[in-house]
Scaffold this motif. Structure first.
Motif, PDB file in Angstrom:
ATOM      1  N   GLN A 147      67.820  18.371  39.264  1.00 21.78           N
ATOM      2  CA  GLN A 147      67.936  17.605  40.509  1.00 21.78           C
ATOM      3  C   GLN A 147      68.544  18.444  41.630  1.00 21.78           C
ATOM      4  OE1 GLN A 147      66.480  14.571  40.877  1.00 21.78           O
ATOM      5  NE2 GLN A 147      65.786  14.956  38.788  1.00 21.78           N
ATOM      6  N   LEU A 148      69.518  19.278  41.289  1.00 20.95           N
ATOM      7  CA  LEU A 148      70.112  20.170  42.291  1.00 20.95           C
ATOM      8  C   LEU A 148      69.065  21.142  42.827  1.00 20.95           C
ATOM      9  CD1 LEU A 148      73.518  21.033  40.598  1.00 20.95           C
ATOM     10  CD2 LEU A 148      73.221  19.820  42.764  1.00 20.95           C
ATOM     11  N   GLU A 149      68.301  21.760  41.928  1.00 21.26           N
ATOM     12  CA  GLU A 149      67.300  22.741  42.351  1.00 21.26           C
ATOM     13  C   GLU A 149      66.207  22.117  43.217  1.00 21.26           C
ATOM     14  OE1 GLU A 149      65.864  24.854  38.912  1.00 21.26           O
ATOM     15  OE2 GLU A 149      67.723  26.001  38.735  1.00 21.26           O
ATOM     16  N   LYS A 150      65.926  20.846  42.997  1.00 17.10           N
ATOM     17  CA  LYS A 150      64.913  20.142  43.791  1.00 17.10           C
ATOM     18  C   LYS A 150      65.503  19.506  45.043  1.00 17.10           C
ATOM     19  CE  LYS A 150      61.832  19.035  39.979  1.00 17.10           C
ATOM     20  NZ  LYS A 150      61.176  17.944  39.225  1.00 17.10           N
ATOM     21  N   ASN A 151      66.789  19.745  45.310  1.00 16.72           N
ATOM     22  CA  ASN A 151      67.487  19.178  46.465  1.00 16.72           C
ATOM     23  C   ASN A 151      67.468  17.655  46.480  1.00 16.72           C
ATOM     24  OD1 ASN A 151      68.342  21.634  47.636  1.00 16.72           O
ATOM     25  ND2 ASN A 151      66.276  21.948  48.414  1.00 16.72           N
ATOM     26  N   ARG A 152      67.502  17.055  45.306  1.00 21.27           N
ATOM     27  CA  ARG A 152      67.543  15.591  45.209  1.00 21.27           C
ATOM     28  C   ARG A 152      68.960  15.091  44.970  1.00 21.27           C
ATOM     29  NH1 ARG A 152      62.354  14.720  41.322  1.00 21.27           N
ATOM     30  NH2 ARG A 152      60.777  15.272  42.859  1.00 21.27           N
ATOM     31  N   TYR A 153      69.884  16.026  44.816  1.00 21.75           N
ATOM     32  CA  TYR A 153      71.264  15.674  44.497  1.00 21.75           C
ATOM     33  C   TYR A 153      72.177  16.706  45.137  1.00 21.75           C
ATOM     34  CZ  TYR A 153      75.428  15.333  41.494  1.00 21.75           C
ATOM     35  OH  TYR A 153      76.710  15.218  41.030  1.00 21.75           O
ATOM     36  N   ASN A 154      73.222  16.245  45.796  1.00 27.26           N
ATOM     37  CA  ASN A 154      74.212  17.150  46.371  1.00 27.26           C
ATOM     38  C   ASN A 154      75.390  17.253  45.408  1.00 27.26           C
ATOM     39  OD1 ASN A 154      72.790  17.634  48.737  1.00 27.26           O
ATOM     40  ND2 ASN A 154      73.680  15.878  49.757  1.00 27.26           N
ATOM     41  N   PRO A 155      75.792  18.471  45.090  1.00 28.72           N
ATOM     42  CA  PRO A 155      76.863  18.636  44.111  1.00 28.72           C
ATOM     43  C   PRO A 155      78.230  18.290  44.700  1.00 28.72           C
ATOM     44  CG  PRO A 155      76.330  20.745  45.059  1.00 28.72           C
ATOM     45  CD  PRO A 155      75.332  19.755  45.616  1.00 28.72           C
ATOM     46  N   SER A 156      79.141  17.939  43.819  1.00 24.12           N
ATOM     47  CA  SER A 156      80.531  17.809  44.244  1.00 24.12           C
ATOM     48  C   SER A 156      81.034  19.214  44.581  1.00 24.12           C
ATOM     49  CB  SER A 156      81.376  17.223  43.119  1.00 24.12           C
ATOM     50  OG  SER A 156      81.460  18.145  42.035  1.00 24.12           O
ATOM     51  N   LEU A 157      82.127  19.277  45.279  1.00 26.73           N
ATOM     52  CA  LEU A 157      82.712  20.574  45.607  1.00 26.73           C
ATOM     53  C   LEU A 157      83.072  21.323  44.331  1.00 26.73           C
ATOM     54  CD1 LEU A 157      83.615  22.554  47.739  1.00 26.73           C
ATOM     55  CD2 LEU A 157      85.776  21.318  47.896  1.00 26.73           C
ATOM     56  N   LEU A 158      83.600  20.616  43.348  1.00 28.15           N
ATOM     57  CA  LEU A 158      83.975  21.240  42.083  1.00 28.15           C
ATOM     58  C   LEU A 158      82.754  21.812  41.365  1.00 28.15           C
ATOM     59  CD1 LEU A 158      86.132  21.912  39.988  1.00 28.15           C
ATOM     60  CD2 LEU A 158      85.816  19.621  39.048  1.00 28.15           C
ATOM     61  N   LEU A 159      81.656  21.079  41.340  1.00 33.17           N
ATOM     62  CA  LEU A 159      80.441  21.577  40.697  1.00 33.17           C
ATOM     63  C   LEU A 159      79.874  22.770  41.454  1.00 33.17           C
ATOM     64  CD1 LEU A 159      78.275  21.499  38.557  1.00 33.17           C
ATOM     65  CD2 LEU A 159      77.156  19.638  39.837  1.00 33.17           C
ATOM     66  N   ALA A 160      79.849  22.702  42.773  1.00 30.28           N
ATOM     67  CA  ALA A 160      79.356  23.834  43.574  1.00 30.28           C
ATOM     68  C   ALA A 160      80.193  25.081  43.301  1.00 30.28           C
ATOM     69  CB  ALA A 160      79.385  23.486  45.059  1.00 30.28           C
ATOM     70  N   TYR A 161      81.506  24.906  43.231  1.00 31.84           N
ATOM     71  CA  TYR A 161      82.409  26.023  42.940  1.00 31.84           C
ATOM     72  C   TYR A 161      82.135  26.580  41.544  1.00 31.84           C
ATOM     73  CZ  TYR A 161      86.632  28.612  41.828  1.00 31.84           C
ATOM     74  OH  TYR A 161      87.501  29.586  41.430  1.00 31.84           O
ATOM     75  N   SER A 162      81.948  25.707  40.563  1.00 31.00           N
ATOM     76  CA  SER A 162      81.699  26.139  39.186  1.00 31.00           C
ATOM     77  C   SER A 162      80.404  26.930  39.080  1.00 31.00           C
ATOM     78  CB  SER A 162      81.643  24.923  38.251  1.00 31.00           C
ATOM     79  OG  SER A 162      82.875  24.258  38.231  1.00 31.00           O
TER      80      SER A 162
END
Length: 74
Positions: free
Chosen positions: A41-56
């Motif tokens: 979902q992230l790769e398809k831009n259907r979901y925006n990650p939390s800051l923690l997930l983006a950092y990870s």
């Protein structure tokens, strides 16, 4: 007055996975503690990650968040 500027969050997750020995979506998901479906979902831009997930995710690739996630206003 409201600003009607559209905001877009794009990413280069797939590009970084391929540069990292063709890492699979499942391998990345395991490393950051989410499901493979979340990575999809992230790769398809259907979901925006939390800051923690983006950092990870950035940490896995030894990059900064801004290298992987691109914020644009149109």
């Amino acid at each position: 007055m409201k600003n009607n500027v559209e905001k877009i969050l794009d990413n280069k997750i797939a590009e970084y996975r391929f540069k990292n020995n063709n890492m699979s979506q499942q391998e990345l998901a395991d490393l950051v503690g989410v499901s493979r479906q979340t990575i999809i979902q992230l790769e398809k831009n259907r979901y925006n990650p939390s800051l923690l997930l983006a950092y990870s995710i950035a940490k896995v690739f030894k990059a900064i968040i801004e290298d992987i996630f691109i914020f644009e206003e149109e």
